[in-house]
Scaffold this motif. Structure first.
Motif, PDB file in Angstrom:
ATOM      1  N   ARG A 268       0.682  -1.204  -0.105  1.00 64.70           N
ATOM      2  CA  ARG A 268      -0.198   0.049  -0.152  1.00 64.70           C
ATOM      3  C   ARG A 268       0.946   1.172  -0.056  1.00 64.70           C
ATOM      4  O   ARG A 268       0.570   2.205  -0.560  1.00 64.70           O
ATOM      5  CB  ARG A 268      -1.029   0.029   1.064  1.00 64.70           C
ATOM      6  CG  ARG A 268      -2.210  -1.060   1.182  1.00 64.70           C
ATOM      7  CD  ARG A 268      -2.518  -1.370   2.343  1.00 64.70           C
ATOM      8  NE  ARG A 268      -3.235  -0.147   3.200  1.00 64.70           N
ATOM      9  CZ  ARG A 268      -4.085   0.553   2.851  1.00 64.70           C
ATOM     10  NH1 ARG A 268      -5.091   0.195   2.029  1.00 64.70           N
ATOM     11  NH2 ARG A 268      -4.692   1.733   3.436  1.00 64.70           N
ATOM     12  N   GLN A 271       2.226   1.810  -3.617  1.00 65.01           N
ATOM     13  CA  GLN A 271       0.875   2.411  -4.410  1.00 65.01           C
ATOM     14  C   GLN A 271       0.862   3.974  -3.910  1.00 65.01           C
ATOM     15  O   GLN A 271       1.009   4.642  -5.149  1.00 65.01           O
ATOM     16  CB  GLN A 271      -0.193   1.544  -3.948  1.00 65.01           C
ATOM     17  CG  GLN A 271      -0.426   0.383  -4.587  1.00 65.01           C
ATOM     18  CD  GLN A 271      -1.761  -0.184  -4.363  1.00 65.01           C
ATOM     19  OE1 GLN A 271      -2.688   0.434  -3.914  1.00 65.01           O
ATOM     20  NE2 GLN A 271      -1.895  -1.299  -4.721  1.00 65.01           N
ATOM     21  N   SER A 292      -7.774   7.928  -2.103  1.00 65.82           N
ATOM     22  CA  SER A 292      -9.058   7.386  -1.436  1.00 65.82           C
ATOM     23  C   SER A 292      -9.618   6.683  -2.509  1.00 65.82           C
ATOM     24  O   SER A 292     -10.344   5.578  -2.319  1.00 65.82           O
ATOM     25  CB  SER A 292      -9.676   8.633  -1.122  1.00 65.82           C
ATOM     26  OG  SER A 292     -11.371   8.139  -0.439  1.00 65.82           O
ATOM     27  N   ALA A 293      -9.537   7.223  -3.875  1.00 66.72           N
ATOM     28  CA  ALA A 293     -10.128   6.493  -5.194  1.00 66.72           C
ATOM     29  C   ALA A 293      -9.506   5.042  -4.963  1.00 66.72           C
ATOM     30  O   ALA A 293     -10.223   4.186  -5.885  1.00 66.72           O
ATOM     31  CB  ALA A 293      -9.885   7.271  -6.390  1.00 66.72           C
ATOM     32  N   LEU A 294      -8.188   5.042  -4.984  1.00 68.53           N
ATOM     33  CA  LEU A 294      -7.578   3.467  -4.863  1.00 68.53           C
ATOM     34  C   LEU A 294      -7.804   2.972  -3.701  1.00 68.53           C
ATOM     35  O   LEU A 294      -7.051   1.798  -3.530  1.00 68.53           O
ATOM     36  CB  LEU A 294      -5.988   4.239  -5.227  1.00 68.53           C
ATOM     37  CG  LEU A 294      -5.619   4.545  -6.439  1.00 68.53           C
ATOM     38  CD1 LEU A 294      -4.177   5.063  -6.625  1.00 68.53           C
ATOM     39  CD2 LEU A 294      -5.888   3.609  -7.551  1.00 68.53           C
ATOM     40  N   GLY A 295      -8.550   3.301  -2.809  1.00 66.50           N
ATOM     41  CA  GLY A 295      -8.547   2.650  -1.442  1.00 66.50           C
ATOM     42  C   GLY A 295      -7.446   2.870  -0.478  1.00 66.50           C
ATOM     43  O   GLY A 295      -7.299   1.785   0.692  1.00 66.50           O
ATOM     44  N   LEU A 296      -6.661   3.935  -0.455  1.00 67.04           N
ATOM     45  CA  LEU A 296      -5.567   4.253   0.447  1.00 67.04           C
ATOM     46  C   LEU A 296      -5.922   5.386   1.413  1.00 67.04           C
ATOM     47  O   LEU A 296      -6.717   6.293   1.091  1.00 67.04           O
ATOM     48  CB  LEU A 296      -4.351   4.479  -0.320  1.00 67.04           C
ATOM     49  CG  LEU A 296      -3.822   3.661  -1.561  1.00 67.04           C
ATOM     50  CD1 LEU A 296      -2.704   4.337  -2.135  1.00 67.04           C
ATOM     51  CD2 LEU A 296      -3.523   2.472  -1.144  1.00 67.04           C
ATOM     52  N   ASP A 297      -5.548   5.189   2.701  1.00 66.51           N
ATOM     53  CA  ASP A 297      -5.689   6.351   3.540  1.00 66.51           C
ATOM     54  C   ASP A 297      -4.282   6.634   4.048  1.00 66.51           C
ATOM     55  O   ASP A 297      -3.254   6.212   3.377  1.00 66.51           O
ATOM     56  CB  ASP A 297      -6.500   5.849   4.773  1.00 66.51           C
ATOM     57  CG  ASP A 297      -6.006   4.472   5.432  1.00 66.51           C
ATOM     58  OD1 ASP A 297      -4.601   4.330   5.243  1.00 66.51           O
ATOM     59  OD2 ASP A 297      -6.701   3.735   6.176  1.00 66.51           O
ATOM     60  N   ARG A 338      -3.260   2.695 -13.427  1.00 67.63           N
ATOM     61  CA  ARG A 338      -4.067   2.977 -12.203  1.00 67.63           C
ATOM     62  C   ARG A 338      -4.002   4.030 -11.498  1.00 67.63           C
ATOM     63  O   ARG A 338      -5.019   4.940 -11.377  1.00 67.63           O
ATOM     64  CB  ARG A 338      -3.876   1.916 -11.247  1.00 67.63           C
ATOM     65  CG  ARG A 338      -4.281   0.381 -11.464  1.00 67.63           C
ATOM     66  CD  ARG A 338      -4.113  -0.510 -10.463  1.00 67.63           C
ATOM     67  NE  ARG A 338      -4.855  -0.160  -9.380  1.00 67.63           N
ATOM     68  CZ  ARG A 338      -4.744  -0.150  -7.984  1.00 67.63           C
ATOM     69  NH1 ARG A 338      -3.617  -0.567  -7.700  1.00 67.63           N
ATOM     70  NH2 ARG A 338      -5.580   0.149  -7.221  1.00 67.63           N
TER      71      ARG A 338
END
Length: 918
Positions: A268, A271, A292-297, A338
């Motif tokens: 993560r 990424q 956030s769109a990639l699911g990362l915080d 991506r």
């Protein structure tokens, strides 16, 4: 303080930067380019300068690879904090900068006008305190910004502004060549060891230290990063040292070290690093939304921050530019698509959104190709030719249908050519030619390929290629065909008739153009110029002159800044039309300066300097030559020293003429530009006639008359006659006079007829010599071509002295001596002095004038005398009003006056000779 933030050693570099600050505080401008390999510490030196510049305004700009295709992105970084002053700029500059930054719609601004606007913003900001601009990694700035910044750097004179650039060495960029620079090299062994031990205290074994220091070769970044490649056991020195690697670049080794640190992070975190490497501005809002769109915080970034690879704050930044490029290069195509897709959805700017979408695309898509085409149009409207080309190039790549892909590739090639990239343009044309182009597109491609060849070298290849393109256009687009025929003729003129391959002489090109369809009775300048030039090279000078005179008038009426205007100015020179020559070029230069259409301004300024030279205004000619050279350096145009070498010849400056001739011949030979070689021969004829070396002058003049050369053939005939007359080569002189007479009679201007009368007088052995000399003087005085008038007085005085008419001779020789010495034609002036002494008159040698204005000071003084304001002069000469004011203060001091009003009575003409001799 962390060792990465401490400067070890660098005493010499710090002394240079400290001196820079002292000069800045004293009110001077400073420009410095720091060059060196990646990791040598250039950014650290910028940090040092920024930290020690107390009281100055610091502006930082950093080049980012992913921004290189967006026009003026770097300049926008520079000017962002000053845009509140935008409305205070003159309207053309304000509008140009607003359009360039996408703040307003309008016609595409020229890069020079954008640069002038940026210069004046900086000048206004420096009114209250010094300004220091730190521009890091210029090799990664977009091309339009680099050109604008180079423009600004070359025009700083009177403002307390420092521009300090860093550039990786070696670099392909040529924009900053000639600016003050400092090469940043590695640390010495002692300082390298200090840095290494402070960064890695656990490195105890001296053998390991020695090995790392040897590997790093003084590169500070390598010293900091190489220990990461060695295991903890090896750091202690207990086992054998690492096996010797093959020598390789620091950049590759350091980037691999960064990649290893990247791969040690959780997936993560990797990424997030890929996302940060692609987002160019370090905008945390955009970055976190995309994450956030990639699911990362936020927890995804923590390991990268802890590893020292990235800094989180008001801006998200990498520990070093090489870290960003290493991370970007480590990302696979799927990962890159991506992150580009995620960033595209967060963009409010349509062009950045289109660019990210294009990078995210894995297959051709017409909708995306159309979106990129629209972005290209917006880039063109902002004056970003390089950005337009990049958008069109990617648009063509993403076009699924063959014919449309080819058309877009041709459009991209045209944009690349406009951006000054002929090699890339030719690659795109090769791609386009493999698609299903229609006949009109193939003709366009052929013309563009020929233009690319001409842009690289004004040699013998382009004329035939342009001729083929013109023939291809003829059945489909007659006006374009005629323009292309005219371009072919111009290319042949530049190449030089004797340097063209068999079957492609000027006459051959003209014969082909002669049969191009035409609109009867057309008064369009293109039609008239083409008809006149084809007539000259197929039917002779006399047949062409009436049509060429019409072309001059039509071009003067239109009065724009185009290649047609420059072509017409060549015709004016050919016809001895001095007034038209001056008017056309003054109109061109004025329109170019007002509108910012400056791509051909260096050549136009050089041609205008040529007029003032022939008219005897050497001071103005020298100032314009200096301006042309300055513009030429900024524009990176290929302008050989046409007028400078002729001016050196008229001055009798043997060393200067020899040096300029060597440059011109080498430059022209490399490009195959035979026309420049003929100019050098004409200059040699003038120089040696002035020096009295008539045999050498005769040979040089004969070389100028051995082919269909515009301008130099006509002017060379006059030099040939003088040399032949002094050598009593009567037959050679008579042949030259016959051709000269054909041309002067067809021209019919006072300059032409005065030139003919002078040539006849020199060759005459009959009773009409006296009348011929007087006629020549009257006609040359009437057209105000003072350089030639002075030589007429000299020749007349010499003839009178040889015929024992000493009293009359003294009168003519005194006039000649005064005119020639005042304008700075020193060799001819010395001839006049020697002849005067032969009559029994004592003439003291000329002493240097103490009023020594530089060419630019003289030009600014003359513009101020004509009533122009500082703002108007600054706009005309592309300098800031403060610089104009600074130059005028120098002028006032040298002339011992205190106001503009006194300039009207100031002896500006009296300093012309001193200024011209510089």
């Amino acid at each position: 303080m962390h060792p990465r933030q401490v400067l070890y050693g660098r005493r010499a570099e710090r002394e240079v930067l400290d001196q820079l600050l002292q000069e800045l505080v004293a009110g001077q401008h400073v420009v410095l380019v720091l060059r060196g390999e990646s990791g040598e510490g250039k950014t650290a030196l910028l940090d040092y300068l920024g930290a020690t510049a107390i009281g100055a305004r610091i502006i930082r700009v950093t080049g980012v690879q992913s921004e290189m295709e967006l026009a003026y992105a770097g300049l926008h970084q520079l000017c962002l904090s000053m845009l509140d002053q935008l409305d205070n700029l003159p309207a053309p500059q304000r509008d140009a900068l607003a359009v360039a930054f996408g703040l307003a719609a309008g016609a595409p601004p020229d890069r020079f006008l954008v640069g002038l606007a940026a210069l004046n913003l900086l000048s206004a900001s420096a009114g209250s305190r010094p300004v220091i601009c730190l521009i890091d990694d210029v090799q990664w700035l977009d091309h339009a910004s680099v050109q604008a910044l180079a423009f600004v750097a070359r025009r700083l004179v009177a403002d307390p502004i420092a521009l300090v650039f860093t550039q990786v060495e070696p670099s392909d960029g040529q924009e900053f060549l000639g600016l003050p620079e400092m090469l940043v090299t590695g640390l010495n062994d002692r300082d390298a060891r200090s840095l290494l031990t402070s960064a890695v205290p656990a490195l105890l074994d001296e053998r390991v230290q020695d090995r790392i220091i040897a590997e790093a070769r003084g590169n500070p970044l390598a010293l900091l990063e190489l220990p990461d490649e060695i295991t903890a056991t090896e750091l202690g020195g207990w086992l054998h040292l690492p096996r010797t690697r093959a020598l390789e670049s620091h950049t590759g080794r350091i980037e691999r070290a960064y990649v290893r640190r990247l791969r040690a992070l959780p997936a993560r975190a990797q990424q997030f690093m890929f996302l940060a490497a692609v987002e160019p501005l370090g905008d945390p809002t955009v970055l976190w939304r995309a994450a956030s769109a990639l699911g990362l915080d936020e927890t995804a970034a923590a390991p990268a921050e802890a590893a020292g690879l990235i800094r989180l704050g008001m801006r998200v930044g990498f520990c070093h530019p090489l870290a960003r490029s290493a991370v970007y290069g480590a990302a696979g195509p799927v990962e890159l698509r991506r992150v580009h897709r995620a960033l595209a959805d967060q963009q409010t700017d349509p062009d950045r959104r289109a660019w990210h979408r294009a990078a995210a695309a894995s297959a051709p898509a017409e909708w995306l190709a159309e979106e990129l085409e629209r972005s290209a149009a917006r880039a063109r409207a902002r004056g970003g030719a390089a950005a337009e080309a990049a958008f069109l190039r990617r648009s063509a790549e993403l076009t699924p249908e063959s014919a449309r892909r080819g058309a877009r590739a041709v459009a991209a090639a045209q944009a690349e050519l406009a951006a000054g990239a002929p090699d890339t343009a030719e690659q795109l044309l090769s791609t386009a030619e493999m698609t299903e182009l229609d006949d009109l597109q193939r003709a366009r491609a052929e013309r563009l390929r020929a233009r690319a060849v001409f842009a690289r070298s004004r040699g013998p290849d382009a004329p035939g290629m342009l001729l083929d393109a013109a023939r291809r256009f003829t059945p489909m687009a007659v006006p374009v065909a005629r323009e292309t025929y005219l371009e072919a003729l111009l290319a042949a003129i530049f190449a030089g008739d004797e340097h063209l391959p068999p079957g492609q002489s000027l006459r051959t090109v003209a014969e082909a153009a002669r049969f191009a369809p035409a609109k009867p009775g057309s008064q369009d300048p293109v039609d008239l110029l083409l008809d006149g030039l084809t007539a000259q090279f197929t039917q002779g000078y006399g047949s062409a002159a009436p049509t060429l005179r019409q072309a001059l008038e039509a071009t003067r009426v239109r009065g724009d800044a185009t290649l047609i205007c420059l072509t017409a100015s060549l015709v004016a020179m050919e016809l001895w039309e001095g007034t038209a020559w001056r008017d056309l070029l003054e109109c061109y230069v004025r329109a170019a300066r007002e509108t910012g259409t400056l791509s051909l301004l260096p050549m136009a300024t050089d041609f205008l300097a040529g007029f003032h030279l022939q008219a005897g205004n050497f001071v103005t000619a020298a100032a314009l030559i200096e301006e042309a050279a300055d513009l030429n350096a900024t524009a990176q145009a290929m302008l050989p020293p046409y007028t400078p070498v002729i001016l050196a010849a008229w001055r009798g400056d043997q060393a200067g003429a020899a040096k300029l001739t060597e440059i011109a011949i080498k430059d022209a030979s490399n490009r195959g530009e035979g026309g420049a070689l003929v100019v050098a021969d004409y200059a040699a004829a003038v120089l040696n006639n002035g020096l009295g070396h008539y045999g050498t002058a005769l040979a040089a003049a004969q070389r100028t008359t051995r082919g269909d050369h515009m301008v130099t053939r006509s002017w060379g005939l006059a030099e040939l006659v003088e040399a032949a007359a002094r050598l009593e080569e009567w037959e050679v002189g008579d042949v030259a006079l016959r051709e000269l007479t054909e041309r002067t009679q067809a021209s019919g201007t006072p300059w032409a007829l005065g030139t003919e009368a002078l040539a006849r007088a020199m060759l005459s052995r009959g009773p009409d010599v006296d009348d011929l000399y007087r006629t020549a003087i009257d006609r040359l005085r009437g057209c105000r071509m003072n350089a030639h008038l002075a030589r007429a007085h000299l020749a007349y005085g010499e003839w009178l002295r040889r015929n024992n008419r000493r009293s009359h001779a003294r009168d003519q020789l005194r006039r000649a001596h005064k005119l020639l010495t005042n304008i700075g034609a020193d060799a001819f002036g010395e001839r006049a002095r020697n002849e005067l002494e032969a009559t029994g008159e004592t003439v003291p040698h000329r002493t240097p004038d103490t009023l020594d204005l530089t060419p630019q000071e003289a030009l600014i003084a003359s513009l101020a005398r004509d009533g122009q304001t500082n703002q108007e002069i600054g706009t005309a000469l592309f300098i800031s009003p403060r610089t104009v004011e600074w130059h005028l203060r120098n002028v006032f001091a040298k002339l011992a006056i205190s106001s503009r009003r006194e300039l009207r009575d100031a002896p500006l003409d009296a300093v012309a000779a001193t200024t011209a001799a510089r």
